[in-house]
Enzyme design. Structure first.
Site, PDB file in Angstrom:
ATOM      1  N   SER A 140       0.848  -1.186   0.000  1.00 40.10           N
ATOM      2  CA  SER A 140       0.000   0.000   0.000  1.00 40.10           C
ATOM      3  C   SER A 140       0.882   1.234   0.000  1.00 40.10           C
ATOM      4  CB  SER A 140      -0.897   0.043   1.241  1.00 40.10           C
ATOM      5  OG  SER A 140      -1.519   1.328   1.378  1.00 40.10           O
ATOM      6  N   TYR A 153      -0.686  -0.565  10.564  1.00 34.82           N
ATOM      7  CA  TYR A 153      -1.067  -0.994   9.210  1.00 34.82           C
ATOM      8  C   TYR A 153       0.020  -0.602   8.226  1.00 34.82           C
ATOM      9  CZ  TYR A 153      -3.452  -1.153   4.723  1.00 34.82           C
ATOM     10  OH  TYR A 153      -3.785  -1.415   3.412  1.00 34.82           O
TER      11      TYR A 153
HETATM   12  N1  LIG Z   1      -8.785  -1.033  -0.661  1.00 34.26           N
HETATM   13  C1  LIG Z   1      -7.779  -0.191  -0.507  1.00 34.26           C
HETATM   14  O1  LIG Z   1      -7.958   1.051  -0.459  1.00 34.26           O
HETATM   15  C2  LIG Z   1      -6.398  -0.719  -0.402  1.00 34.26           C
HETATM   16  C3  LIG Z   1      -6.149  -2.050  -0.121  1.00 34.26           C
HETATM   17  N2  LIG Z   1      -4.850  -2.471  -0.006  1.00 34.26           N
HETATM   18  C4  LIG Z   1      -4.543  -3.878   0.296  1.00 34.26           C
HETATM   19  O2  LIG Z   1      -5.200  -4.706  -0.639  1.00 34.26           O
HETATM   20  C5  LIG Z   1      -5.393  -6.000  -0.070  1.00 34.26           C
HETATM   21  C6  LIG Z   1      -6.823  -6.438  -0.297  1.00 34.26           C
HETATM   22  O3  LIG Z   1      -7.641  -5.540   0.406  1.00 34.26           O
HETATM   23  P1  LIG Z   1      -9.105  -5.151  -0.094  1.00 34.26           P
HETATM   24  O4  LIG Z   1      -9.497  -5.977  -1.264  1.00 34.26           O
HETATM   25  O5  LIG Z   1      -9.163  -3.679  -0.184  1.00 34.26           O
HETATM   26  O6  LIG Z   1      -9.927  -5.573   1.199  1.00 34.26           O
HETATM   27  P2  LIG Z   1     -11.254  -6.428   1.378  1.00 34.26           P
HETATM   28  O7  LIG Z   1     -11.583  -6.282   2.831  1.00 34.26           O
HETATM   29  O8  LIG Z   1     -12.252  -6.062   0.352  1.00 34.26           O
HETATM   30  O9  LIG Z   1     -10.775  -7.923   1.097  1.00 34.26           O
HETATM   31  C7  LIG Z   1      -9.875  -8.516   1.964  1.00 34.26           C
HETATM   32  C8  LIG Z   1      -9.749  -9.958   1.582  1.00 34.26           C
HETATM   33  O10 LIG Z   1      -8.899 -10.601   2.533  1.00 34.26           O
HETATM   34  C9  LIG Z   1      -9.588 -11.691   3.114  1.00 34.26           C
HETATM   35  N3  LIG Z   1      -9.245 -11.854   4.522  1.00 34.26           N
HETATM   36  C10 LIG Z   1      -9.446 -10.973   5.529  1.00 34.26           C
HETATM   37  N4  LIG Z   1      -9.051 -11.504   6.697  1.00 34.26           N
HETATM   38  C11 LIG Z   1      -8.619 -12.764   6.420  1.00 34.26           C
HETATM   39  C12 LIG Z   1      -8.102 -13.820   7.198  1.00 34.26           C
HETATM   40  N5  LIG Z   1      -7.973 -13.692   8.527  1.00 34.26           N
HETATM   41  N6  LIG Z   1      -7.744 -14.952   6.578  1.00 34.26           N
HETATM   42  C13 LIG Z   1      -7.892 -15.093   5.241  1.00 34.26           C
HETATM   43  N7  LIG Z   1      -8.359 -14.122   4.434  1.00 34.26           N
HETATM   44  C14 LIG Z   1      -8.728 -12.984   5.035  1.00 34.26           C
HETATM   45  C15 LIG Z   1     -11.064 -11.372   2.952  1.00 34.26           C
HETATM   46  O11 LIG Z   1     -11.814 -12.553   2.852  1.00 34.26           O
HETATM   47  P3  LIG Z   1     -12.638 -13.253   4.054  1.00 34.26           P
HETATM   48  O12 LIG Z   1     -13.282 -12.160   4.868  1.00 34.26           O
HETATM   49  O13 LIG Z   1     -13.585 -14.110   3.297  1.00 34.26           O
HETATM   50  O14 LIG Z   1     -11.628 -14.014   4.836  1.00 34.26           O
HETATM   51  C16 LIG Z   1     -11.073 -10.675   1.606  1.00 34.26           C
HETATM   52  O15 LIG Z   1     -11.135 -11.624   0.582  1.00 34.26           O
HETATM   53  C17 LIG Z   1      -5.024  -5.858   1.418  1.00 34.26           C
HETATM   54  O16 LIG Z   1      -3.737  -6.396   1.636  1.00 34.26           O
HETATM   55  C18 LIG Z   1      -5.005  -4.345   1.639  1.00 34.26           C
HETATM   56  O17 LIG Z   1      -4.108  -3.962   2.669  1.00 34.26           O
HETATM   57  C19 LIG Z   1      -3.779  -1.627  -0.195  1.00 34.26           C
HETATM   58  C20 LIG Z   1      -4.007  -0.300  -0.483  1.00 34.26           C
HETATM   59  C21 LIG Z   1      -5.321   0.237  -0.614  1.00 34.26           C
HETATM   60  N1  LIG Z   2      -6.378  -0.124   2.881  1.00 41.76           N
HETATM   61  C1  LIG Z   2      -6.232   1.301   2.795  1.00 41.76           C
HETATM   62  C2  LIG Z   2      -6.258   1.876   4.148  1.00 41.76           C
HETATM   63  O1  LIG Z   2      -7.077   1.460   4.961  1.00 41.76           O
HETATM   64  C3  LIG Z   2      -4.951   1.693   2.167  1.00 41.76           C
HETATM   65  O2  LIG Z   2      -3.993   0.895   2.243  1.00 41.76           O
HETATM   66  O3  LIG Z   2      -4.905   2.789   1.609  1.00 41.76           O
END
Ligand SMILES: NC(=O)C1=CN([C@@H]2O[C@H](COP(=O)(O)OP(=O)(O)OC[C@H]3O[C@@H](n4cnc5c(N)ncnc54)[C@H](OP(=O)(O)O)[C@@H]3O)[C@@H](O)[C@H]2O)C=CC1
Ligand SMILES: N[C@@H](C=O)C(=O)O
Length: 262
Positions: A140, A153
């Site tokens: 991120s 985070y």
């Molecule tokens: N959205 C954003 O603005 C940004 C996101 N990111 C990163 O992108 C990645 C994906 O995030 P994003 O798609 O936004 O988030 P979401 O919350 O939409 O999706 C997260 C995913 O991770 C899974 N997950 C969460 N906890 C667990 C666990 N304990 N074990 C296994 N799987 C798990 C969830 O599935 P389930 O609940 O079914 O387990 C889900 O599929 C993350 O690493 C996040 O830090 C980075 C920058 C920006």
């Molecule tokens: N997941 C977002 C913050 O919560 C990000 O990484 O920007």
């Protein structure tokens, strides 16, 4: 025609991971979906099987639980069809550092850091032995920004970046490609988990646009892909400034600015 490698995506039940699963399925890759929500993964798998014809396997696992993480580690070690690992699973937490309980931040590290590390460790030796393979680690831009005060985070995302860059340097000569993807704000459910209303925010990318851009970087074999950043020269200058510090730290004396005896 060469068989395409299978792709194992963590955090595949929704958000960025589900978008990655969609895009790699449309490229013809069989998939292994990993997350906790089996129902969501089954719905995604059914759609992708129907729309693309690829095989989709589901592994229901909570990656913060060592025994469940170990199942995914074993799949990565043992399934020679898997040639691409996408370490995407992650979450964010709200509040300030002193408001966050020790257990909550420890669980955040377990998912965002330990799981990513252990899955890289599980698959990298097999990829190196084969002389091919790819690892996509989702970081991120927050990992570049202590100023955002998302300290733990952001620290997990700084780890993801450093791990990816280091593995890219170590494994690249062995034929293994490692990409760090640094999204900025992207419209997914993570913001609810962080206690924020993403619909009140500006400058938020749509998840498919994010993943499509990240895949352009993947196809170019970029080491670090920052989909929202318009000018790559800003990143290059940042890297150059960082690297310029390093040779100046090999000193047998403390810097004059820290010497009190002069
Ligand atoms: N959205 C954003 O603005 C940004 C996101 N990111 C990163 O992108 C990645 C994906 O995030 P994003 O798609 O936004 O988030 P979401 O919350 O939409 O999706 C997260 C995913 O991770 C899974 N997950 C969460 N906890 C667990 C666990 N304990 N074990 C296994 N799987 C798990 C969830 O599935 P389930 O609940 O079914 O387990 C889900 O599929 C993350 O690493 C996040 O830090 C980075 C920058 C920006
Ligand atoms: N997941 C977002 C913050 O919560 C990000 O990484 O920007």
């Amino acid at each position: 025609m060469a068989t395409l490698p299978s792709v194992l995506v963590t955090g595949a039940s929704t958000g960025i991971g589900a978008a990655y699963a969609d895009r790699f399925a449309r490229r013809g890759h069989d998939l292994v979906l990993v997350a906790r929500n089996r129902k969501r993964m089954e719905a995604l798998a059914a759609r992708l099987r129907q729309e693309t014809g690829v095989a989709v396997d589901i592994v229901e696992a909570d990656l913060t639980q060592a025994d469940e993480l170990a199942v995914v580690e074993a799949r990565l070690r043992d399934d020679a069809h898997i040639g691409i690992l996408i370490n995407n699973a992650g979450t964010a937490i709200g509040g300030s550092f002193i408001e966050q309980s020790t257990d909550v931040v420890t669980r955040l590290l377990a998912l965002n850091t330990t799981a990513m590390l252990r899955l890289c460790s599980a698959v990298a030796p097999r990829f190196a032995q084969a002389g091919e393979g790819a690892i996509i680690n989702v970081g991120s831009v927050v990992g570049l920004a202590p100023e955002f005060a998302m300290t733990v985070y952001g620290a997990t995302k700084a780890f993801a970046l450093f791990l990816s860059q280091g593995l890219g340097i170590e494994l690249g000569p062995k034929g293994v490609y490692v990409q760090a993807v640094l999204p900025a704000a992207t419209r997914t459910e993570i913001w609810e988990h962080a206690g924020a209303d993403v619909n009140s925010m500006t400058g938020v990318m749509e998840v498919d646009d994010l993943v499509d851009a990240a895949l352009v970087g993947f196809d170019r074999r970029e080491a670090v892909t920052i989909p929202p950043l318009p000018d790559v020269e800003q990143w290059n200058a940042y890297q150059a400034a960082r690297q310029a510090i390093l040779p100046n730290t090999r000193q047998d004396q403390a810097a004059a600015r820290y010497r009190t005896t002069d």
